[in-house]
Design an enzyme around this catalytic site. Structure first.
Site, mmCIF file in Angstrom:
data_model
loop_
_atom_site.group_PDB
_atom_site.id
_atom_site.type_symbol
_atom_site.label_atom_id
_atom_site.label_comp_id
_atom_site.label_asym_id
_atom_site.label_seq_id
_atom_site.Cartn_x
_atom_site.Cartn_y
_atom_site.Cartn_z
ATOM 1 N N PHE A 179 0.822 -1.209 0.000
ATOM 2 C CA PHE A 179 0.000 0.000 0.000
ATOM 3 C C PHE A 179 0.857 1.260 0.000
ATOM 4 O O PHE A 179 1.893 1.320 0.667
ATOM 5 C CB PHE A 179 -0.876 0.048 1.262
ATOM 6 C CG PHE A 179 -1.868 -1.064 1.384
ATOM 7 C CD1 PHE A 179 -3.189 -0.881 0.996
ATOM 8 C CD2 PHE A 179 -1.495 -2.299 1.906
ATOM 9 C CE1 PHE A 179 -4.120 -1.908 1.124
ATOM 10 C CE2 PHE A 179 -2.414 -3.330 2.038
ATOM 11 C CZ PHE A 179 -3.731 -3.132 1.639
ATOM 12 N N ASP A 180 0.396 2.265 -0.734
ATOM 13 C CA ASP A 180 0.851 3.617 -0.492
ATOM 14 C C ASP A 180 0.220 4.049 0.838
ATOM 15 O O ASP A 180 -0.706 3.400 1.330
ATOM 16 C CB ASP A 180 0.394 4.512 -1.645
ATOM 17 C CG ASP A 180 0.744 5.962 -1.427
ATOM 18 O OD1 ASP A 180 1.919 6.241 -1.133
ATOM 19 O OD2 ASP A 180 -0.149 6.814 -1.547
ATOM 20 N N LEU A 181 0.700 5.147 1.409
ATOM 21 C CA LEU A 181 0.144 5.601 2.686
ATOM 22 C C LEU A 181 -0.802 6.788 2.518
ATOM 23 O O LEU A 181 -2.016 6.652 2.659
ATOM 24 C CB LEU A 181 1.274 5.971 3.648
ATOM 25 C CG LEU A 181 0.811 6.420 5.039
ATOM 26 C CD1 LEU A 181 0.183 5.264 5.807
ATOM 27 C CD2 LEU A 181 1.970 7.027 5.822
ATOM 28 N N ASP A 182 -0.243 7.944 2.179
ATOM 29 C CA ASP A 182 -1.041 9.172 2.081
ATOM 30 C C ASP A 182 -2.096 9.074 0.994
ATOM 31 O O ASP A 182 -1.785 8.739 -0.153
ATOM 32 C CB ASP A 182 -0.135 10.369 1.771
ATOM 33 C CG ASP A 182 0.747 10.748 2.945
ATOM 34 O OD1 ASP A 182 0.499 10.247 4.050
ATOM 35 O OD2 ASP A 182 1.683 11.541 2.750
ATOM 36 N N ASP A 193 -3.206 5.778 -4.559
ATOM 37 C CA ASP A 193 -4.128 6.836 -4.974
ATOM 38 C C ASP A 193 -3.545 7.742 -6.039
ATOM 39 O O ASP A 193 -4.177 8.718 -6.434
ATOM 40 C CB ASP A 193 -4.516 7.699 -3.760
ATOM 41 C CG ASP A 193 -3.353 8.555 -3.277
ATOM 42 O OD1 ASP A 193 -3.556 9.759 -3.050
ATOM 43 O OD2 ASP A 193 -2.233 8.019 -3.130
#
Length: 217
Positions: free
Chosen positions: A10-13, A166
């Site tokens: 996963f990306d975070l932000d 995202d």
């Protein structure tokens, strides 16, 4: 668990935690400090979300890029805990994946310590076996280095992995690493923007991942 997808990165932000207001306010403060004669709207700032800070600041103000990076990080850390929010359903979905023994990792363009701070504030830190920050790689996304490092540490292969994010950097990084990819419809730039980079899946909510990984079994 014997499914095809065993590993989720996963990306975070903007993917797991809502840092959009934090990021926008931090950019606004930084730009006001270093470029007081220029006006940047929220719409002007949106393209800055995703690339590394140095990539953005070198493009805007190359002579002061490093100073801007330092100012940005100091402001961001000062206001971090007050401005980050949880996305609905993320905690429950990640916990379910963890309890079903999927391998979970983070690959972000943020520094490791800042990633961990966000994960701890939201209670997500206990679910991730591997966290890869910008200070652990030589090349930021969309380069596949971070994904490949995470897969190696998780003892996983690209064939059994999916990258979720995202921003187009996340999707391109996944494609460059030859994993499956998923975009999130709650991206601040909108699902239409993300769809043009052709992720394999588009999540309307994080729990959609549960159906995807179970369907691959």
């Amino acid at each position: 668990m014997t499914g095809k997808i065993t590993t989720l990165l996963f990306d975070l932000d903007g993917t797991l935690i809502n840092t959009n207001e934090l990021i926008i306010k931090t950019f606004q403060a930084t730009l006001q400090e270093f470029l007081p004669d220029r006006v940047f709207t929220r719409e002007d700032i949106l393209p800055f979300i995703g690339p590394s800070l140095m990539e953005t600041f070198r493009e805007i103000n190359p002579a002061h890029a490093e100073e801007m990076r330092v100012f940005y990080r100091e402001y961001n850390l000062k206001h971090h805990d007050d401005l980050i929010l949880e996305y609905d359903g993320v905690y429950e979905a990640i916990r379910a994946l963890y309890e079903e023994d999927y391998k979970l990792g983070i690959v972000s363009t943020k520094m490791y310590d800042t990633i961990m701070r966000g994960l701890k504030v939201t209670g997500l830190d206990k679910f991730f076996q591997v966290v890869i920050g910008l200070d652990q790689v030589s090349n930021a996304k969309p380069d596949p280095e971070g994904i490949e490092m995470a897969l190696s540490l998780l003892n996983a292969t690209k064939e059994e992995a999916i990258m979720i994010g995202d921003n187009y950097h996340d999707i391109e990084a996944g494609k460059n690493a030859e994993t499956l990819t998923a975009g999130v419809a709650w991206a601040i730039k909108g699902p239409e923007h993300l769809a043009q980079f052709q992720p394999d899946f588009m999540l309307e909510k994080m729990s959609d991942l549960l159906a995807i990984v179970r369907d691959e079994e």
